[in-house]
Design an enzyme around this catalytic site. Structure first.
Site, PDB file in Angstrom:
ATOM      1  CB  SER A   1     -23.383  11.117  -0.208  1.00 50.77           C
ATOM      2  OG  SER A   1     -22.918  11.660   1.149  1.00 50.77           O
ATOM      3  CE  LYS A   2     -21.367   9.363   6.544  1.00 55.87           C
ATOM      4  NZ  LYS A   2     -20.754   8.403   7.522  1.00 55.87           N
ATOM      5  NE  ARG A   3     -19.914  14.459   3.834  1.00 57.46           N
ATOM      6  CZ  ARG A   3     -18.867  14.853   3.634  1.00 57.46           C
ATOM      7  NH1 ARG A   3     -18.854  15.760   2.345  1.00 57.46           N
ATOM      8  NH2 ARG A   3     -17.842  14.329   3.812  1.00 57.46           N
TER       9      ARG A   3
END
Length: 463
Positions: free
Chosen positions: A243-245
């Site tokens: 995830s981009k997180r």
């Protein structure tokens, strides 16, 4: 049968690593079978789709070298075709208009929850023999729903997962056209793949639950089914879905970080597929091997260290001129202008010490800008005892009669060592620190020869 595959990213964000892997598998499968690979842009999410994302997707596909035979094809340019199919389905009874308001649908779900039932559309606007439909409300724009079969089950032999069966009672009557006339994903993707004669669909396994609806729509249209292959997700280093997180997930991030496209493809290929114990291979080899078998059913875990190792291999074997061009781009981003020709020899000297071209640029900064070694190292190595030897070495190098090439520089170094009775490290390390800003480099004579003579002499004379 002609093999035709596709990749169909949504331009609501950048090209994700998972989508890039799917694109690679789809491309390799088509190339293996002598077929075609299609790029489609699924831009029906009008509110979130952006031109910036479209451009980034196209640039990332170009950088990866995944050439497509058709496309890009944009869904929003096909609205007339979708409407044609919707009209056909309304006419033959496989679709119907539904006038439920959002408030009614919310109330429907709440009542189902209160009764302990699975939530879903209850079919109140679905026509049936002997059924009286509600009066059409004034001022309410309808959606169009697909009349999903009420009984039976959908079964397909997945290219990755094997046989999968889902009962029709588990899925409800899907909305296939919104009130604004724009089709929904599960409908548009079927019409697109049908029209484009897609024979094999590789995609993430989050789409498994969509597949029964799509298969039923294919059958309602009398269209031939493609074969489906649902690929497991890629997990981050924390074991959760990438995830981009939790780090860089856009392909473009890795281009900026100095990874080579062939390394990224090689690494992505191994995240869910294997050919024996092969870890490093060309795309030509992958195409010859990728027949759709040996695809993993289990999630793969992203390993940044493994990617760096793969990339280091390709950097080490890359052409110096190509590396120089890439380093020039990194320098330009840092506000440093330099000709690529100036970096050819330095790239050859340092490339086997670097995981990325950004690291290579870091190493080569000493050739294009002033550098400063850590004060503690300078104090420890450039002592009063060694400073006269450094000065003498600088004087030898400043002599225009000295040929500016490694052998002559090496001889000047040896002559200085002999003059002052020193061992090689006693002089070579101070020289590296003063000229290069670091104590570790390849052979000092070769490293110095890649500098302008005046720069080397000037930096040595600082003592």
């Amino acid at each position: 049968m002609t093999v035709r595959t596709r990749i169909a990213p949504s331009p609501t964000g950048f090209l994700h690593l998972g989508t890039a892997r799917t694109a690679l598998y789809s491309w390799a499968y088509a190339r293996h079978h002598g077929g075609q690979f299609v790029l489609r842009i699924e831009d029906t999410d009008v509110a979130r789709s952006t031109q910036e994302s479209v451009e980034q997707i196209l640039q990332s596909m170009h950088w990866l070298g995944l050439g497509y035979d058709e496309g890009p094809i944009y869904q929003m340019q096909r609205l007339d075709r979708y409407q044609q199919v919707i009209d056909q389905m309304l006419a033959n009874g496989t679709a119907y208009r539904c006038y439920c308001t959002p408030e009614e649908l919310d109330a429907m779900r709440e009542a189902q929850k209160a009764r302990g039932e699975k939530t879903g559309y209850d079919g109140r606007w679905r026509p049936a023999p002997g059924k009286t439909l509600p009066p059409v409300p004034e001022g309410v724009k309808p959606v169009v729903r697909f009349a999903n079969p009420l009984d039976g089950a959908v079964t397909w032999d997945d290219l990755v997962k094997g046989p999968i069966t889902i009962a029709n009672k588990e899925i409800d009557d899907l909305i296939i056209q919104r009130t604004d006339g724009v089709p929904t994903y599960n409908f548009a993707v079927v019409v697109d793949d049908w029209d484009m004669q897609i024979s094999h669909v590789f995609r993430g396994d989050e789409h498994i639950n969509n597949t029964p609806w799509q298969i039923n729509i294919y059958r309602a249209l009398g269209a031939e089914l493609p074969q489906f292959g649902h690929l497991p997700v890629i997990l981050g280093d924390d074991g959760t879905k990438l995830s981009k997180r939790r780090g860089a997930v856009a392909v473009s991030n890795y281009e900026e970080m100095g990874y080579l496209p062939e390394a990224m493809l090689n690494y992505l290929a191994r995240l869910g597929w294997s050919h024996g114990d092969e870890e490093l291979f060309t795309m030509e080899q992958m195409v010859s091997w990728f027949d759709g078998s040996h695809l993993s059913k289990s999630p793969s875990q992203w390993d940044a260290a493994k990617l760096a190792w793969v990339n280091a291999h390709y950097v080490k074997h890359a052409d110096n001129a190509r590396l120089a061009d890439l380093v020039v781009k990194h320098f330009k981003a840092r506000g440093i202008e330099v000709a690529a020709e100036r970096l050819l020899v330095p790239c050859g000297l340092f490339k086997d010490r670097c995981n990325t071209t950004v690291e290579l640029a870091d190493h080569l900064t000493m050739y294009v800008a002033d550098v400063q070694a850590p004060e503690a190292e300078l104090a420890e190595k450039v002592t009063d005892a060694v400073k006269p030897a450094v000065a003498a070495f600088a004087a030898r190098l400043a002599d225009a009669a000295l040929a500016w090439e490694p052998a002559a520089i090496n001889q000047a170094l040896k002559d200085t060592l002999a003059e002052f009775g020193l061992k090689m490290p006693a002089l070579a390390i101070p020289v590296r620190l003063l000229v290069c800003g670091r104590a570790q480099t390849p052979s000092v004579d070769a490293v110095l020869a890649a500098f302008d003579r005046a720069v080397v002499v000037q930096r040595l004379q600082k003592v």
